[in-house]
Design an enzyme around this catalytic site. Structure first.
Site, PDB file in Angstrom:
ATOM      1  N   SER A 119       0.847  -1.185   0.000  1.00  0.00           N
ATOM      2  CA  SER A 119       0.000   0.000   0.000  1.00  0.00           C
ATOM      3  C   SER A 119       0.887   1.242   0.000  1.00  0.00           C
ATOM      4  CB  SER A 119      -0.903   0.012   1.240  1.00  0.00           C
ATOM      5  OG  SER A 119      -1.547   1.257   1.399  1.00  0.00           O
ATOM      6  N   TYR A 179      -1.708  -0.912  10.446  1.00  0.00           N
ATOM      7  CA  TYR A 179      -1.794  -1.282   9.027  1.00  0.00           C
ATOM      8  C   TYR A 179      -0.634  -0.685   8.246  1.00  0.00           C
ATOM      9  CZ  TYR A 179      -3.608  -1.360   4.234  1.00  0.00           C
ATOM     10  OH  TYR A 179      -3.764  -1.549   2.876  1.00  0.00           O
TER      11      TYR A 179
END
Length: 268
Positions: free
Chosen positions: A146, A159
């Protein structure tokens, strides 16, 4: 290095019961005529996807129901995927997030994020590298990271940290490979409109989210063309370059205000 040819080849996609993984599986079958091994926790979703994909002429689909936060389950997915010695590519997409203050994240939930996003991915990658690299087998592996792994994201601290690990791990391992016919790609999208972001906490951020069909198409392109590291979306790529010239504290402060506004509105 020549591009991957997916027609009639077996491709593993984890996290295929929804979101990006599900859409990549659809496009791999429909546009590239690949056979699919689809893995995730939700058996009903996987079996529905299998029935849908097998409508495409000649496509074969194998379902593996597994919880990838459990190391032994991650090992089993790879063992079943390579059992026939015909696996050609793998997309390790399964991942979970938490949007909120890190101090409110329960420890067992943090461990689940860590096990799914890092430990399971590393265990599967280790086995796949041995499968492809050591015997000189042709193929490709893509780790879904990401943009949150490039720039720490407040209110998604856990995350963001796991994706930073995956980016560094995948890029480093790419340069350890000895087989010129095998590649490791790190795919780092920004926000995507999926089940993961379909809740009120993301309401103020939804204008930034990329359609999942677009993200999936660019991800498959990155895999096929054996990109080293790939960010989908022209604006994301421009932003990624631009942000490298700004102090990380400044970027984090701006992102903190935007994310906190969205989080606060959802809690009202």
């Amino acid at each position: 290095m020549k591009h991957l040819q997916l027609n009639n080849k077996w491709v593993l996609v984890t996290g295929a019961s929804s979101g990006l993984g599900q859409e990549m599986a659809r496009q791999l079958a429909h546009l590239h005529k690949a056979n699919l091994i689809i893995a995730a926790r939700r058996a009903d979703n996987l079996n529905q996807l299998k029935a849908e994909l097998e409508k495409y002429a000649g496509i074969q689909v194998k379902v593996i129901v597994a919880d990838l936060s459990i190391p032994e389950e991650a090992d089993r997915v790879i063992a079943e995927s390579i059992a026939g010695n015909n696996l050609y590519a793998a997309i390790l997409n399964a991942g979970v997030t938490y949007f909120g203050r890190h101090t409110e994240l329960a420890w067992d939930n943090f461990e689940s994020i860590l096990k799914t996003n890092v430990i399971g991915v590393v265990r599967m990658t280790n086995s796949l590298v041995k499968y492809f690299d050591e015997p000189g087998t042709e193929g490709g592996l893509m780790l879904v990271s990401s943009m949150a792994g490039f720039f720490p994201v407040p209110y998604q601290a856990a995350y963001s940290a796991t994706k930073a690990f995956i980016t560094a791990f995948g890029n480093a391992l790419h340069n350890e490979l000895t087989n010129p016919a095998f590649s490791i790609t790190v795919f780092a999208p920004g926000g995507i409109a999926t089940e993961m972001t379909d809740n009120s906490k993301f309401n103020e951020l939804k204008g930034w989210l990329m359609p999942v069909s677009v993200a999936a198409k660019e991800g498959i392109h990155a895999l096929i063309t054996r990109k080293y590291s790939y960010v989908p979306g022209l604006l994301n790529r421009i932003g990624n370059v631009f942000m490298n010239f700004l102090p990380s504290k400044f970027i984090g402060g701006k992102m903190s205000k935007v994310y906190l506004k969205s989080l606060t509105k959802a809690q009202q």
